[in-house]
Motif scaffolding. Structure first.
Motif, PDB file in Angstrom:
ATOM      1  N   HIS A 125       1.061  -1.194   0.095  1.00 41.35           N
ATOM      2  CA  HIS A 125      -0.283   0.127   0.469  1.00 41.35           C
ATOM      3  C   HIS A 125       1.212   1.431   0.115  1.00 41.35           C
ATOM      4  O   HIS A 125       0.607   2.267   0.709  1.00 41.35           O
ATOM      5  N   THR A 126       1.949   0.629   0.057  1.00 42.46           N
ATOM      6  CA  THR A 126       3.080   1.933  -0.877  1.00 42.46           C
ATOM      7  C   THR A 126       3.138   2.419  -2.544  1.00 42.46           C
ATOM      8  O   THR A 126       3.547   1.304  -2.872  1.00 42.46           O
ATOM      9  N   VAL A 216      -6.715  -2.946   5.122  1.00 45.14           N
ATOM     10  CA  VAL A 216      -5.386  -1.920   5.682  1.00 45.14           C
ATOM     11  C   VAL A 216      -5.749  -0.311   6.110  1.00 45.14           C
ATOM     12  O   VAL A 216      -6.288  -0.040   4.823  1.00 45.14           O
ATOM     13  N   GLY A 219      -5.071   2.830   4.263  1.00 42.26           N
ATOM     14  CA  GLY A 219      -4.357   2.034   3.176  1.00 42.26           C
ATOM     15  C   GLY A 219      -5.461   2.241   1.450  1.00 42.26           C
ATOM     16  O   GLY A 219      -6.297   3.422   1.409  1.00 42.26           O
TER      17      GLY A 219
END
Length: 290
Positions: A125-126, A216, A219
Motif C-alpha cells: 500500500h506504498t 489496511v 490504505g
C-alpha cells in the motif's frame, strides 16, 4: 502427525468450509497469544509487522529470510491456531523459493505467501512498487507448488497463498490475469493486493477460488465489513496492521503521559498481564514437577 501437519489440516478444513474467515495478523509471540486467546481460528504473520517490531524499520525488503523464518518459528511455537507466514518474494530464484517453503514448514507454518514484486519488495500500500514479468512470477509459484507437493508426501504440505501486486504497476487486468493463472496452477489462496475501489474488488471476487482481501486501515483499498466482502466473493479478510497500529498508538499515549509525569490509566492489571503471558501455567507445572 507433526504439529505442523495438524496445523495444515486445521487450515485446510477452515478454507474448505463455508465459513467466512476473519484473520487478524500477528508479528511476535505476544500478538499471537492475544489473537489465539481472543478466539480467532487462524492468524497471519505480517512482514510489515515483523520488520517493525524486530528491526524498527519499514517494510521495504530490509529484513532477511533468516530473520523472518526465525520469527515464524517463535510465533508458531506459541500459537494454538494455524499460522500463515509472509515469505515476500521467496528470497531468490526458484531454488531459493523451494528452500524458503521448506524452511517455513520446519518452522511450523501452516501456510506461506509468495508474491510477484521485484526484490527488494515493499509494503503493498506504498508507492514505488514494481513487479517481475509474468514468466518470472509463474516460475515462483510453480517452485512453491513443487515444494509444497513434495512435502505433502510426508504429510507436511503447506497452504500456498499466491499474491500479485500488478494492480498498482500494470493495471487491474494484468493483476486478474496473474491471479487466475495462479489459481489454475494450483495455489490454495489468491490475493490481489491493493484494489482501489469496490468495483475493482467485485471483479477480483468473481475470479472464484479462495480469495483474500487485505484490510489496511487508511490504505489504498476500501475497508469493508466482512459480510460485504463475503457477498463480493471473498473468503478471507486479513487485518495486517490493526494490532500493530493499535499497540503503537497506545504506547505513544502512555509515553506522552509519562513525559508529563502522569501514570497511564489504560493499561492491563498486573495480574491480567501475568495471566496473558502464562505465569499461572508455568507455576502450576513447576509445582507439579518440583
Amino acid at each position: 502427525m507433526s504439529r505442523q501437519s495438524k496445523a495444515v489440516k486445521q487450515l485446510r478444513q477452515l478454507i474448505n468450509s463455508d465459513k467466512f474467515i476473519i484473520m487478524p495478523c500477528c508479528y511476535d509471540g505476544l500478538s499471537t497469544r492475544l489473537i489465539g486467546q481472543s478466539g480467532f481460528e487462524v492468524t497471519f504473520m505480517s512482514g510489515f509487522g515483523v520488520s517493525a517490531v524486530r528491526l524498527g524499520l519499514p517494510d521495504t525488503g530490509l529484513i532477511s529470510y533468516g530473520e523472518m523464518v526465525d520469527q515464524a518459528q517463535n510465533i508458531c511455537n506459541i500459537s494454538q491456531i494455524p499460522v500463515i507466514c509472509d515469505a515476500d518474494t521467496g528470497y531468490g530464484n526458484p531454488v531459493n523459493i523451494k528452500r524458503t517453503v521448506n524452511g517455513y514448514i520446519r518452522a511450523g507454518a501452516a501456510g506461506i505467501m509468495i508474491e510477484d514484486q521485484v526484490s527488494p519488495k515493499r509494503c503493498g500500500h506504498t508507492k514505488g512498487k514494481e513487479v517481475v514479468d509474468r514468466d518470472t512470477a509463474f516460475k515462483r509459484i510453480r517452485a512453491a507448488i513443487e515444494a509444497r507437493n513434495e512435502a505433502g508426501k510426508n504429510n507436511e504440505d503447506i497452504v500456498l497463498v499466491a499474491r500479485t501486486d500488478a494492480r498498482a504497476t500494470t493495471g487491474l487486468d494484468e493483476a486478474l490475469f496473474r491471479a487466475e493463472a495462479f489459481l489454475n496452477m494450483g495455489a490454495d489462496i489468491i490475493f490481489v493486493e491493493a484494489p482501489a475501489s469496490k468495483d475493482e474488488m467485485m471483479k477480483i471476487g468473481k475470479l472464484g477460488g479462495c480469495q483474500m482481501a487485505n484490510m489496511v486501515e487508511h490504505g489504498v483499498t476500501p475497508v469493508l465489513p466482512p459480510k460485504e466482502l463475503e457477498d463480493m466473493g471473498y473468503r478471507i479478510a486479513a487485518y495486517p496492521l490493526t494490532l500493530l497500529s493499535a499497540s503503537a498508538c497506545a504506547m505513544k499515549k502512555a509515553l506522552d503521559n509519562l513525559k508529563k509525569g502522569k501514570i497511564p490509566d489504560e493499561i492491563l492489571d498486573f495480574k491480567d498481564l501475568q495471566s496473558l503471558l502464562g505465569f499461572p501455567e508455568y507455576d502450576e507445572i513447576l509445582k507439579r514437577l518440583s
